[in-house]
Design a protein around this motif. Structure first.
Motif, PDB file in Angstrom:
ATOM      1  N   ASP A 149       0.808  -1.216   0.000  1.00 17.87           N
ATOM      2  CA  ASP A 149       0.000   0.000   0.000  1.00 17.87           C
ATOM      3  C   ASP A 149       0.846   1.274   0.000  1.00 17.87           C
ATOM      4  N   ARG A 150       0.479   2.216  -0.835  1.00 17.45           N
ATOM      5  CA  ARG A 150       1.104   3.539  -0.817  1.00 17.45           C
ATOM      6  C   ARG A 150       0.088   4.637  -0.466  1.00 17.45           C
ATOM      7  N   THR A 151      -1.182   4.276  -0.367  1.00 18.56           N
ATOM      8  CA  THR A 151      -2.203   5.294  -0.142  1.00 18.56           C
ATOM      9  C   THR A 151      -2.098   5.934   1.235  1.00 18.56           C
ATOM     10  N   LEU A 152      -1.607   5.202   2.225  1.00 18.94           N
ATOM     11  CA  LEU A 152      -1.431   5.787   3.561  1.00 18.94           C
ATOM     12  C   LEU A 152      -0.466   6.971   3.488  1.00 18.94           C
ATOM     13  N   TRP A 153       0.663   6.757   2.828  1.00 19.02           N
ATOM     14  CA  TRP A 153       1.671   7.806   2.699  1.00 19.02           C
ATOM     15  C   TRP A 153       1.165   8.936   1.816  1.00 19.02           C
ATOM     16  N   GLU A 154       0.499   8.600   0.732  1.00 21.37           N
ATOM     17  CA  GLU A 154      -0.044   9.624  -0.160  1.00 21.37           C
ATOM     18  C   GLU A 154      -1.059  10.501   0.571  1.00 21.37           C
ATOM     19  N   MET A 155      -1.905   9.870   1.375  1.00 18.61           N
ATOM     20  CA  MET A 155      -2.893  10.618   2.143  1.00 18.61           C
ATOM     21  C   MET A 155      -2.211  11.561   3.128  1.00 18.61           C
ATOM     22  N   ALA A 156      -1.210  11.051   3.836  1.00 16.70           N
ATOM     23  CA  ALA A 156      -0.502  11.876   4.816  1.00 16.70           C
ATOM     24  C   ALA A 156       0.173  13.071   4.135  1.00 16.70           C
ATOM     25  N   LEU A 157       0.733  12.836   2.958  1.00 17.50           N
ATOM     26  CA  LEU A 157       1.418  13.913   2.240  1.00 17.50           C
ATOM     27  C   LEU A 157       0.477  15.036   1.814  1.00 17.50           C
ATOM     28  N   THR A 158      -0.739  14.671   1.464  1.00 16.04           N
ATOM     29  CA  THR A 158      -1.660  15.667   0.928  1.00 16.04           C
ATOM     30  C   THR A 158      -2.534  16.321   1.996  1.00 16.04           C
ATOM     31  N   MET A 159      -2.381  15.934   3.247  1.00 13.97           N
ATOM     32  CA  MET A 159      -3.210  16.499   4.305  1.00 13.97           C
ATOM     33  C   MET A 159      -2.871  17.959   4.589  1.00 13.97           C
ATOM     34  N   ASP A 160      -3.878  18.717   4.888  1.00 18.11           N
ATOM     35  CA  ASP A 160      -3.694  20.089   5.347  1.00 18.11           C
ATOM     36  C   ASP A 160      -3.045  20.049   6.727  1.00 18.11           C
ATOM     37  N   LYS A 161      -1.899  20.670   6.860  1.00 15.75           N
ATOM     38  CA  LYS A 161      -1.139  20.612   8.114  1.00 15.75           C
ATOM     39  C   LYS A 161      -1.864  21.303   9.271  1.00 15.75           C
ATOM     40  N   GLN A 162      -2.875  22.084   8.974  1.00 21.23           N
ATOM     41  CA  GLN A 162      -3.606  22.783  10.024  1.00 21.23           C
ATOM     42  C   GLN A 162      -4.683  21.907  10.675  1.00 21.23           C
ATOM     43  N   ILE A 163      -4.949  20.746  10.101  1.00 22.34           N
ATOM     44  CA  ILE A 163      -5.979  19.868  10.659  1.00 22.34           C
ATOM     45  C   ILE A 163      -5.431  19.180  11.908  1.00 22.34           C
ATOM     46  N   GLU A 164      -6.075  19.374  13.031  1.00 19.33           N
ATOM     47  CA  GLU A 164      -5.642  18.770  14.294  1.00 19.33           C
ATOM     48  C   GLU A 164      -6.119  17.324  14.396  1.00 19.33           C
ATOM     49  N   LYS A 165      -5.408  16.547  15.212  1.00 16.29           N
ATOM     50  CA  LYS A 165      -5.719  15.127  15.308  1.00 16.29           C
ATOM     51  C   LYS A 165      -7.091  14.868  15.920  1.00 16.29           C
ATOM     52  N   ASP A 166      -7.587  15.775  16.750  1.00 17.92           N
ATOM     53  CA  ASP A 166      -8.903  15.584  17.354  1.00 17.92           C
ATOM     54  C   ASP A 166     -10.025  16.161  16.496  1.00 17.92           C
ATOM     55  N   SER A 167      -9.688  16.623  15.302  1.00 22.53           N
ATOM     56  CA  SER A 167     -10.685  17.174  14.397  1.00 22.53           C
ATOM     57  C   SER A 167     -11.538  16.055  13.799  1.00 22.53           C
ATOM     58  N   ALA A 168     -12.790  16.374  13.506  1.00 19.40           N
ATOM     59  CA  ALA A 168     -13.705  15.392  12.924  1.00 19.40           C
ATOM     60  C   ALA A 168     -13.274  14.979  11.522  1.00 19.40           C
ATOM     61  N   ILE A 169     -12.497  15.810  10.843  1.00 18.79           N
ATOM     62  CA  ILE A 169     -12.084  15.487   9.476  1.00 18.79           C
ATOM     63  C   ILE A 169     -10.671  14.895   9.410  1.00 18.79           C
ATOM     64  N   TYR A 170     -10.061  14.690  10.571  1.00 17.70           N
ATOM     65  CA  TYR A 170      -8.749  14.030  10.586  1.00 17.70           C
ATOM     66  C   TYR A 170      -8.967  12.567  10.192  1.00 17.70           C
ATOM     67  N   PRO A 171      -8.175  12.009   9.271  1.00 17.69           N
ATOM     68  CA  PRO A 171      -8.414  10.640   8.779  1.00 17.69           C
ATOM     69  C   PRO A 171      -8.406   9.600   9.897  1.00 17.69           C
ATOM     70  N   ASN A 172      -9.427   8.755   9.898  1.00 21.62           N
ATOM     71  CA  ASN A 172      -9.523   7.732  10.937  1.00 21.62           C
ATOM     72  C   ASN A 172      -8.335   6.787  10.939  1.00 21.62           C
ATOM     73  N   ARG A 173      -7.788   6.529   9.759  1.00 21.33           N
ATOM     74  CA  ARG A 173      -6.631   5.621   9.689  1.00 21.33           C
ATOM     75  C   ARG A 173      -5.480   6.092  10.562  1.00 21.33           C
ATOM     76  N   LEU A 174      -5.308   7.388  10.648  1.00 25.88           N
ATOM     77  CA  LEU A 174      -4.166   7.935  11.377  1.00 25.88           C
ATOM     78  C   LEU A 174      -4.432   8.124  12.862  1.00 25.88           C
ATOM     79  N   LYS A 175      -5.695   8.067  13.265  1.00 27.21           N
ATOM     80  CA  LYS A 175      -6.045   8.339  14.657  1.00 27.21           C
ATOM     81  C   LYS A 175      -5.670   7.206  15.605  1.00 27.21           C
ATOM     82  N   HIS A 176      -5.501   6.021  15.082  1.00 32.76           N
ATOM     83  CA  HIS A 176      -5.298   4.848  15.937  1.00 32.76           C
ATOM     84  C   HIS A 176      -3.919   4.808  16.590  1.00 32.76           C
ATOM     85  N   TYR A 177      -2.937   5.491  15.997  1.00 34.41           N
ATOM     86  CA  TYR A 177      -1.557   5.327  16.434  1.00 34.41           C
ATOM     87  C   TYR A 177      -0.903   6.678  16.679  1.00 34.41           C
ATOM     88  N   ASP A 178      -0.065   6.732  17.700  1.00 28.82           N
ATOM     89  CA  ASP A 178       0.644   7.981  17.985  1.00 28.82           C
ATOM     90  C   ASP A 178       1.596   8.334  16.847  1.00 28.82           C
TER      91      ASP A 178
END
Length: 242
Positions: A149-178
């Motif tokens: 899989d490369r989509t995890l990395w692609e998603m992380a690269l394209t994320m708006d850096k202003q989105i906080e981890k507790d935001s409702a639009i923060y990707p669920n895939r990334l919320k599980h792990y520190d």
């Protein structure tokens, strides 16, 4: 105690030795290897042998990569996957010339024992490529995803850096792990020669298979050390084609 994550080696034993020397590894340290030990430079079998012996004195964890899956398949059945052959398999097969059947059997067991991911006691995830399940790695349906899989990395690269981890639009895939540590996608594809961070994902594959370096990084401090560029260490070889 220190823990280091080490990127994709791809048969570059000289680079691996350089990095370990720079890390000044001690008996109490832990080394987490991110997969793809073979395919590329001329010392794939030698890398596997070295790592097996290293693990007898240092605590090591070896994540399985896609190239390791191909090599495992060949060691088990002698089947030569055409895609593997064109992407470093030929060089890996050549590196096994002179190895006995018993030695190859032990290498097969080494590959078979590799986990597809590792989650430490600080909720940090280590895997070769990525995962797709919004519920985390334990709910991933297709295990091939862990090393392709490369989509995890692609998603992380394209994320708006202003989105906080507790935001409702923060990707669920990334919320599980520190933090999530990966390899698989060389940072030199993005004209970057050092480890890259995007969101909470760290990519430490710095292109050792091609024209880049091998990297070892302290996962707590993020201090990293690198080998020379691999073509400089293997001047009479071409490495892998992108």
């Amino acid at each position: 105690m220190r823990t280091f994550a080490i990127g994709d080696i791809h048969g570059g034993l000289k680079a691996l030795i350089q990095v370990l020397n720079k890390l000044e590894v001690k008996d109490e340290d832990t080394l987490i290897f991110m997969g793809d030990y073979v395919d590329g430079w001329s010392e794939s079998a030698q890398v596997v042998q070295f790592l097996k012996e290293l693990s007898e004195t240092i605590k090591c964890l070896f994540i399985k990569g896609n190239h390791d899956v191909w090599c495992e398949e060949w060691l088990k059945s002698e089947y030569v996957n055409p895609t593997w052959y064109m992407h470093g398999g030929k060089e890996t097969m050549n590196s096994y010339i002179g190895f006995s059947k018993e030695e190859k059997k032990k290498h097969l067991q080494f590959f078979e024992s590799m986990p597809l991911y590792y989650l430490d006691d600080k909720n940090r995830l280590f895997l070769h490529a990525g995962f797709t399940s919004m519920h985390g790695v334990r709910r991933e349906v297709n295990e091939d995803t862990f090393y392709y899989d490369r989509t995890l990395w692609e998603m992380a690269l394209t994320m708006d850096k202003q989105i906080e981890k507790d935001s409702a639009i923060y990707p669920n895939r990334l919320k599980h792990y520190d933090e999530i540590f990966i390899g698989h996608t060389p940072t030199i594809n993005f004209n970057v020669e050092v480890p890259m961070q995007a969101a909470n994902v760290w990519n430490i594959d710095t292109g050792a298979a091609f024209t880049g370096k091998l990297t070892g990084m302290n996962i707590d401090t993020k201090v990293f050390f690198q080998s020379d560029n691999l073509p400089d260490l293997y001047p009479n070889e071409k490495g892998r084609n992108k």
